[in-house]
Design an enzyme around this catalytic site. Structure first.
Site, PDB file in Angstrom:
ATOM      1  N   GLY A  62      34.519  35.950 -15.854  1.00  0.00           N
ATOM      2  CA  GLY A  62      33.477  36.918 -16.199  1.00  0.00           C
ATOM      3  C   GLY A  62      33.943  37.834 -17.318  1.00  0.00           C
ATOM      4  N   ASP A  69      35.192  42.027  -9.261  1.00  0.00           N
ATOM      5  CA  ASP A  69      35.358  40.836 -10.110  1.00  0.00           C
ATOM      6  C   ASP A  69      36.751  40.888 -10.734  1.00  0.00           C
ATOM      7  OD1 ASP A  69      35.093  38.909 -12.355  1.00  0.00           O
ATOM      8  OD2 ASP A  69      32.966  38.952 -11.848  1.00  0.00           O
ATOM      9  N   LEU A  87      28.902  36.341  -5.033  1.00  0.00           N
ATOM     10  CA  LEU A  87      28.804  35.335  -6.101  1.00  0.00           C
ATOM     11  C   LEU A  87      30.162  34.952  -6.680  1.00  0.00           C
ATOM     12  CD1 LEU A  87      25.808  36.380  -5.908  1.00  0.00           C
ATOM     13  CD2 LEU A  87      25.646  36.011  -8.365  1.00  0.00           C
ATOM     14  N   ILE A 118      25.544  34.874 -13.707  1.00  0.00           N
ATOM     15  CA  ILE A 118      24.396  35.212 -12.848  1.00  0.00           C
ATOM     16  C   ILE A 118      24.562  36.626 -12.298  1.00  0.00           C
ATOM     17  CG2 ILE A 118      23.123  34.559 -10.768  1.00  0.00           C
ATOM     18  CD1 ILE A 118      24.154  31.650 -11.229  1.00  0.00           C
ATOM     19  N   TYR A 152      35.049  21.643  -5.361  1.00  0.00           N
ATOM     20  CA  TYR A 152      34.069  22.745  -5.459  1.00  0.00           C
ATOM     21  C   TYR A 152      32.915  22.535  -4.483  1.00  0.00           C
ATOM     22  CZ  TYR A 152      30.315  25.530  -7.695  1.00  0.00           C
ATOM     23  OH  TYR A 152      29.279  26.401  -7.954  1.00  0.00           O
ATOM     24  N   VAL A 177      26.195  22.722 -19.016  1.00  0.00           N
ATOM     25  CA  VAL A 177      25.782  21.968 -20.196  1.00  0.00           C
ATOM     26  C   VAL A 177      24.940  22.813 -21.175  1.00  0.00           C
ATOM     27  CG1 VAL A 177      23.796  20.959 -18.955  1.00  0.00           C
ATOM     28  CG2 VAL A 177      24.698  19.786 -20.938  1.00  0.00           C
ATOM     29  N   ILE A 201      27.036  13.701 -24.535  1.00  0.00           N
ATOM     30  CA  ILE A 201      26.458  13.489 -23.200  1.00  0.00           C
ATOM     31  C   ILE A 201      27.415  12.603 -22.424  1.00  0.00           C
ATOM     32  CG2 ILE A 201      24.595  12.345 -21.947  1.00  0.00           C
ATOM     33  CD1 ILE A 201      22.688  13.220 -24.170  1.00  0.00           C
ATOM     34  N   LEU A 252      37.553  39.079 -13.366  1.00  0.00           N
ATOM     35  CA  LEU A 252      37.337  38.701 -14.775  1.00  0.00           C
ATOM     36  C   LEU A 252      37.983  37.350 -15.129  1.00  0.00           C
ATOM     37  CD1 LEU A 252      37.707  42.167 -16.562  1.00  0.00           C
ATOM     38  CD2 LEU A 252      35.626  41.057 -15.742  1.00  0.00           C
ATOM     39  N   SER A 253      38.202  36.500 -14.132  1.00  0.00           N
ATOM     40  CA  SER A 253      38.798  35.194 -14.452  1.00  0.00           C
ATOM     41  C   SER A 253      37.807  34.311 -15.209  1.00  0.00           C
ATOM     42  CB  SER A 253      39.314  34.501 -13.188  1.00  0.00           C
ATOM     43  OG  SER A 253      38.302  34.455 -12.208  1.00  0.00           O
TER      44      SER A 253
HETATM   45  N1  LIG Z   1      25.660  28.564 -12.614  1.00  0.00           N
HETATM   46  C1  LIG Z   1      25.170  27.629 -11.815  1.00  0.00           C
HETATM   47  O1  LIG Z   1      24.452  26.720 -12.254  1.00  0.00           O
HETATM   48  C2  LIG Z   1      25.499  27.648 -10.343  1.00  0.00           C
HETATM   49  C3  LIG Z   1      25.050  26.597  -9.543  1.00  0.00           C
HETATM   50  C4  LIG Z   1      25.362  26.600  -8.196  1.00  0.00           C
HETATM   51  C5  LIG Z   1      26.050  27.667  -7.632  1.00  0.00           C
HETATM   52  N2  LIG Z   1      26.481  28.664  -8.444  1.00  0.00           N
HETATM   53  C6  LIG Z   1      27.245  29.761  -7.839  1.00  0.00           C
HETATM   54  O2  LIG Z   1      26.743  30.988  -8.312  1.00  0.00           O
HETATM   55  C7  LIG Z   1      27.789  31.943  -8.401  1.00  0.00           C
HETATM   56  C8  LIG Z   1      27.797  32.577  -9.788  1.00  0.00           C
HETATM   57  O3  LIG Z   1      27.954  31.545 -10.745  1.00  0.00           O
HETATM   58  P1  LIG Z   1      28.021  31.874 -12.277  1.00  0.00           P
HETATM   59  O4  LIG Z   1      27.372  30.762 -12.997  1.00  0.00           O
HETATM   60  O5  LIG Z   1      27.580  33.269 -12.527  1.00  0.00           O
HETATM   61  O6  LIG Z   1      29.589  31.726 -12.519  1.00  0.00           O
HETATM   62  P2  LIG Z   1      30.601  32.723 -13.248  1.00  0.00           P
HETATM   63  O7  LIG Z   1      31.894  31.990 -13.369  1.00  0.00           O
HETATM   64  O8  LIG Z   1      30.003  33.233 -14.502  1.00  0.00           O
HETATM   65  O9  LIG Z   1      30.710  33.912 -12.214  1.00  0.00           O
HETATM   66  C9  LIG Z   1      31.679  33.953 -11.202  1.00  0.00           C
HETATM   67  C10 LIG Z   1      32.365  35.305 -11.274  1.00  0.00           C
HETATM   68  O10 LIG Z   1      33.330  35.377 -10.228  1.00  0.00           O
HETATM   69  C11 LIG Z   1      34.504  35.988 -10.757  1.00  0.00           C
HETATM   70  N3  LIG Z   1      35.638  35.537  -9.957  1.00  0.00           N
HETATM   71  C12 LIG Z   1      36.183  34.301  -9.909  1.00  0.00           C
HETATM   72  N4  LIG Z   1      37.243  34.275  -9.068  1.00  0.00           N
HETATM   73  C13 LIG Z   1      37.348  35.528  -8.558  1.00  0.00           C
HETATM   74  C14 LIG Z   1      38.236  36.140  -7.619  1.00  0.00           C
HETATM   75  N5  LIG Z   1      39.228  35.453  -7.019  1.00  0.00           N
HETATM   76  N6  LIG Z   1      38.051  37.447  -7.335  1.00  0.00           N
HETATM   77  C15 LIG Z   1      37.055  38.164  -7.934  1.00  0.00           C
HETATM   78  N7  LIG Z   1      36.185  37.639  -8.823  1.00  0.00           N
HETATM   79  C16 LIG Z   1      36.331  36.328  -9.125  1.00  0.00           C
HETATM   80  C17 LIG Z   1      34.585  35.520 -12.195  1.00  0.00           C
HETATM   81  O11 LIG Z   1      35.371  36.342 -13.009  1.00  0.00           O
HETATM   82  C18 LIG Z   1      33.116  35.533 -12.589  1.00  0.00           C
HETATM   83  O12 LIG Z   1      32.736  36.766 -13.131  1.00  0.00           O
HETATM   84  C19 LIG Z   1      29.067  31.198  -8.062  1.00  0.00           C
HETATM   85  O13 LIG Z   1      29.357  31.433  -6.698  1.00  0.00           O
HETATM   86  C20 LIG Z   1      28.705  29.746  -8.265  1.00  0.00           C
HETATM   87  O14 LIG Z   1      29.482  28.874  -7.448  1.00  0.00           O
HETATM   88  C21 LIG Z   1      26.225  28.686  -9.784  1.00  0.00           C
END
Ligand SMILES: NC(=O)c1ccc[n+]([C@@H]2O[C@H](COP(=O)([O-])OP(=O)(O)OC[C@H]3O[C@@H](n4cnc5c(N)ncnc54)[C@H](O)[C@@H]3O)[C@@H](O)[C@H]2O)c1
Length: 328
Positions: free
Chosen positions: A46, A41, A82, A21, A153, A194, A210, A43-44
């Site tokens: 990303g 970030d 995020l 996102i 979470y 999913v 599923i 990159l864990s």
């Molecule tokens: N994707 C969904 O459906 C969804 C739903 C509800 C909430 N969210 C929230 O939206 C946000 C983005 O979600 P996403 O789907 O893009 O997930 P994502 O895993 O693709 O993005 C999270 C990013 O945070 C980075 N990250 C993780 N730990 C880190 C740390 N300690 N320091 C720095 N960077 C770190 C990761 O490398 C990654 O790039 C998150 O906070 C997630 O909880 C997402």
């Protein structure tokens, strides 16, 4: 989708900006004329290749828990927080890592922002947090907070909201409760959502499993609609201090979803069933998105079929970059 016009975004900071996102948000901020976007970030989960190549983007490979912005002229106006340890199953397997990033990381960002000139923090919370399971849908923001959440979470996403409220008098913030985001930018993987996993498997004619009966529902929001909501939460004054659901207000069953992905990828994949994961107690999820419509004038209009087509196109265009990360 109605988009914001006439707004030139100021300096922004996006934690987790190399994620699914976050990377779409960075693109949107640049499109809206942001003078600079700092991405923090580690990159864990990303990928640097998801970030647009633009001189206004500064990528800082850093753990958000030890977060700080060094140069005073880098102080952003808006912070989109995020970065997170993603997501439910991962947190069940690694609860301490989840607490460290989602609890400690959010506290760290808020603490720093409270002592800076940041105008507002937009916090990525989750629609699966706060209210718990066994609820009547649609889920509204005013439902009571449950003390019986299903995963670490969900607990730490709720914890982030407690911290946001605690810091509200020191720094304006908005708690955005995302429902199930999907779209271009999300690379499949064992802990991923999913939709990208189904698309990847269907593209390779592998079975789609599923976990449950297939009658379970989720509210799938297209990533660019969600990103539009985040931008509006930053610039619309009335969003201050609110929790705002970002969802479509529509439910889709997981079986319907699997059928659509198989059809749209012209796949010969079969559908298999396995028992629902023990922590997965939500059989239906749908956002009440009236607050987003009223406060943000947000129209989450992208139909699932159109969003899936865009996502599948993105998979085809970026196949070479995606493939090394897909270990199924
Ligand atoms: N994707 C969904 O459906 C969804 C739903 C509800 C909430 N969210 C929230 O939206 C946000 C983005 O979600 P996403 O789907 O893009 O997930 P994502 O895993 O693709 O993005 C999270 C990013 O945070 C980075 N990250 C993780 N730990 C880190 C740390 N300690 N320091 C720095 N960077 C770190 C990761 O490398 C990654 O790039 C998150 O906070 C997630 O909880 C997402």
């Amino acid at each position: 989708m109605q988009t914001i016009t006439g707004e030139r975004m100021p300096k922004c900071l996006v934690t987790g900006g190399a994620g699914a996102i976050g990377s779409r948000l960075v693109q949107r901020l640049l499109h809206l004329g942001a003078s600079s976007v700092v991405v923090v970030d580690d990159l864990s989960s990303g990928y640097e290749w998801l970030l647009p190549s633009d001189s206004r983007v500064r990528f800082v490979n850093r753990d958000v828990v030890s977060f700080f912005v060094e140069e005073p002229d880098e102080c952003p106006v808006y912070v989109f927080h995020l970065a997170a340890f993603f997501a439910n199953q991962n947190s069940v397997d690694h609860p301490m890592d989840d607490l460290r990033t989602n609890g400690g990381g959010t506290l760290s960002v808020l603490q720093w922002a409270a002592d800076s000139d940041v105008k507002r923090i937009i916090y990525a919370s989750a629609g699966c947090s706060i209210a718990g399971h066994g609820l009547d849908v649609p889920i509204s923001e005013d439902m009571p907070v449950s003390l019986h959440l299903d995963t670490p979470y969900q607990i730490t996403k709720a914890l982030g909201e407690f911290y946001c409220n605690y810091y509200l008098e020191q720094v304006s913030n908005v708690r955005c409760r995302f429902f199930n985001s999907y779209g271009p930018g999300e690379v499949p993987g064992p802990y991923r959502n999913v939709i990208p996993n189904f698309i990847w498997l269907a593209m390779h004619n592998m079975p789609l499993t599923i976990t449950g009966t297939g009658d379970e529902t989720r509210d799938f929001i297209y990533v660019d609609d969600l990103v539009e909501g985040l931008v509006r939460c930053a610039i619309i004054d009335q969003a201050h201090g609110l929790a705002i659901n970002l969802g479509t207000g529509h439910q889709t069953t997981i079986r319907e979803l699997a059928d659509s992905v198989i059809r749209l990828t012209n796949s010969s994949s079969e559908i298999l069933y396995s028992p629902r994961r023990v922590w997965d107690k939500s059989t239906s999820r749908e956002a009440d998105n009236s607050r987003a419509r009223n406060v943000l004038s947000l129209n989450t209009a992208t139909k699932l079929e159109e969003g899936l087509r865009n996502t599948i196109d993105w998979f085809r265009q970026h196949y070479e970059s995606i493939a090394p990360s897909c270990k199924f």
